[in-house]
Design an enzyme around this catalytic site. Structure first.
Site, mmCIF file in Angstrom:
data_model
loop_
_atom_site.group_PDB
_atom_site.id
_atom_site.type_symbol
_atom_site.label_atom_id
_atom_site.label_comp_id
_atom_site.label_asym_id
_atom_site.label_seq_id
_atom_site.Cartn_x
_atom_site.Cartn_y
_atom_site.Cartn_z
ATOM 1 N N SER A 44 -29.599 2.248 106.921
ATOM 2 C CA SER A 44 -28.196 1.872 106.751
ATOM 3 C C SER A 44 -27.377 1.987 108.027
ATOM 4 O O SER A 44 -26.341 1.328 108.168
ATOM 5 C CB SER A 44 -27.559 2.739 105.660
ATOM 6 O OG SER A 44 -27.758 4.116 105.933
ATOM 7 N N HIS A 250 -21.130 7.353 106.869
ATOM 8 C CA HIS A 250 -21.659 6.251 107.653
ATOM 9 C C HIS A 250 -20.590 5.761 108.640
ATOM 10 O O HIS A 250 -19.398 5.940 108.401
ATOM 11 C CB HIS A 250 -22.093 5.095 106.746
ATOM 12 C CG HIS A 250 -23.400 5.326 106.058
ATOM 13 N ND1 HIS A 250 -23.501 6.061 104.896
ATOM 14 C CD2 HIS A 250 -24.658 4.934 106.372
ATOM 15 C CE1 HIS A 250 -24.768 6.107 104.515
ATOM 16 N NE2 HIS A 250 -25.495 5.438 105.389
#
Length: 268
Positions: A44, A250
């Site tokens: 990711s 993230h």
């Protein structure tokens, strides 16, 4: 006066050298773009989870047009660009479903993988929801995995990349530290934040060692994210997001353009 002129002369030489070096780097990138393709592999942190602007056809892989691989390809126009990085990918997933575009003509490969193998998501869940001792214990388990199992998994992936793309320049991207320390920060304790940062360093060190042993280049993003961690007041990372839990911890779009992209560009 003579000293001034000499200093100015030296300054001019240094400036000319810097410009020549910049030109050489740009020429190298242009040559790469003209002669071979670019394949972006990984998890990711390469697909762009957290950056938004997801490509509809990528489905649950959540590949973003604001992720560093897409931004680099847009700026350098490689002869081909294959973006196979996928949210949640482990080393086994890279091997099983991401390597098909690699060929003998592939010129550049980027990859970030290892965090999911080491249980990053479970580490963060434990540290957010449980006690300091539970957090530190879970991090110790992750570090033990990094010592015992992850190097072999990375070796298998890196060897497969080299076998399928023998001429490619391979860049392995690491992970940022997550928290700025020494500041007032609501949420996790200082002990948890320090331990999480230490775990990121531990993981990056292991990945960098395996990359070097395969002759690959390691892209260290930690310096780029310094001053932009969680609790910094200028974060390039998402904190816990209950509305979209997958984006938690993230990089944001700015994290990709300001953190990952410059590092990748400097070593690509």
């Amino acid at each position: 006066m003579r000293r001034f002129r000499f200093t100015a002369f030296v300054t001019s030489l240094l400036l000319a050298a810097a410009l020549a070096l910049t030109g050489a780097v740009a020429a190298q990138a242009s040559q790469l773009a003209a002669t071979g393709g670019y394949v972006a592999l990984g998890d990711s942190y390469s697909s762009g989870v957290g950056a938004g602007s997801y490509i509809g056809s990528s489905g649950s892989c959540d590949r973003s047009t604001k992720a560093y691989p897409y931004l680099w390809a847009a700026a350098h126009s490689p002869s081909t660009f294959d973006f196979t990085a996928c949210s949640g990918a482990r080393t086994s997933d890279v091997l099983a479903s991401q390597l098909t575009p690699l060929t003998s003509s592939t010129a550049l490969v980027s990859v970030s993988v290892g965090g999911n193998d080491a249980g990053f998501s479970d580490v963060m869940t434990t540290c957010v929801l449980q006690s300091d001792s539970a957090c530190l214990s879970r991090i110790a388990t992750a570090k033990a995995y990094v010592d015992s199992t992850l190097p072999g998994n990375l070796d298998t992936v890196y060897s497969a990349i080299r076998a399928k793309a023998p001429a490619a320049h391979v860049v392995v991207l690491g992970y940022p530290r997550f928290y700025q320390l020494g500041t007032v920060c609501v949420g996790l304790s200082a002990a948890k934040r320090s331990a999480i940062n230490g775990a990121a360093d531990y993981l990056d060190s292991a990945i960098a060692k395996r990359a070097a042993d395969h002759g690959f280049t390691f892209g260290d993003v930690r310096t780029g994210f310094t001053g932009h961690e969680l609790c910094s007041g200028s974060s390039w990372l998402h904190s816990l997001n209950l509305l979209d839990i997958g984006e938690s911890y993230h990089p944001t779009a700015t994290g990709h353009s300001g953190g990952y992209l410059p590092v990748f560009t400097s070593v690509a």
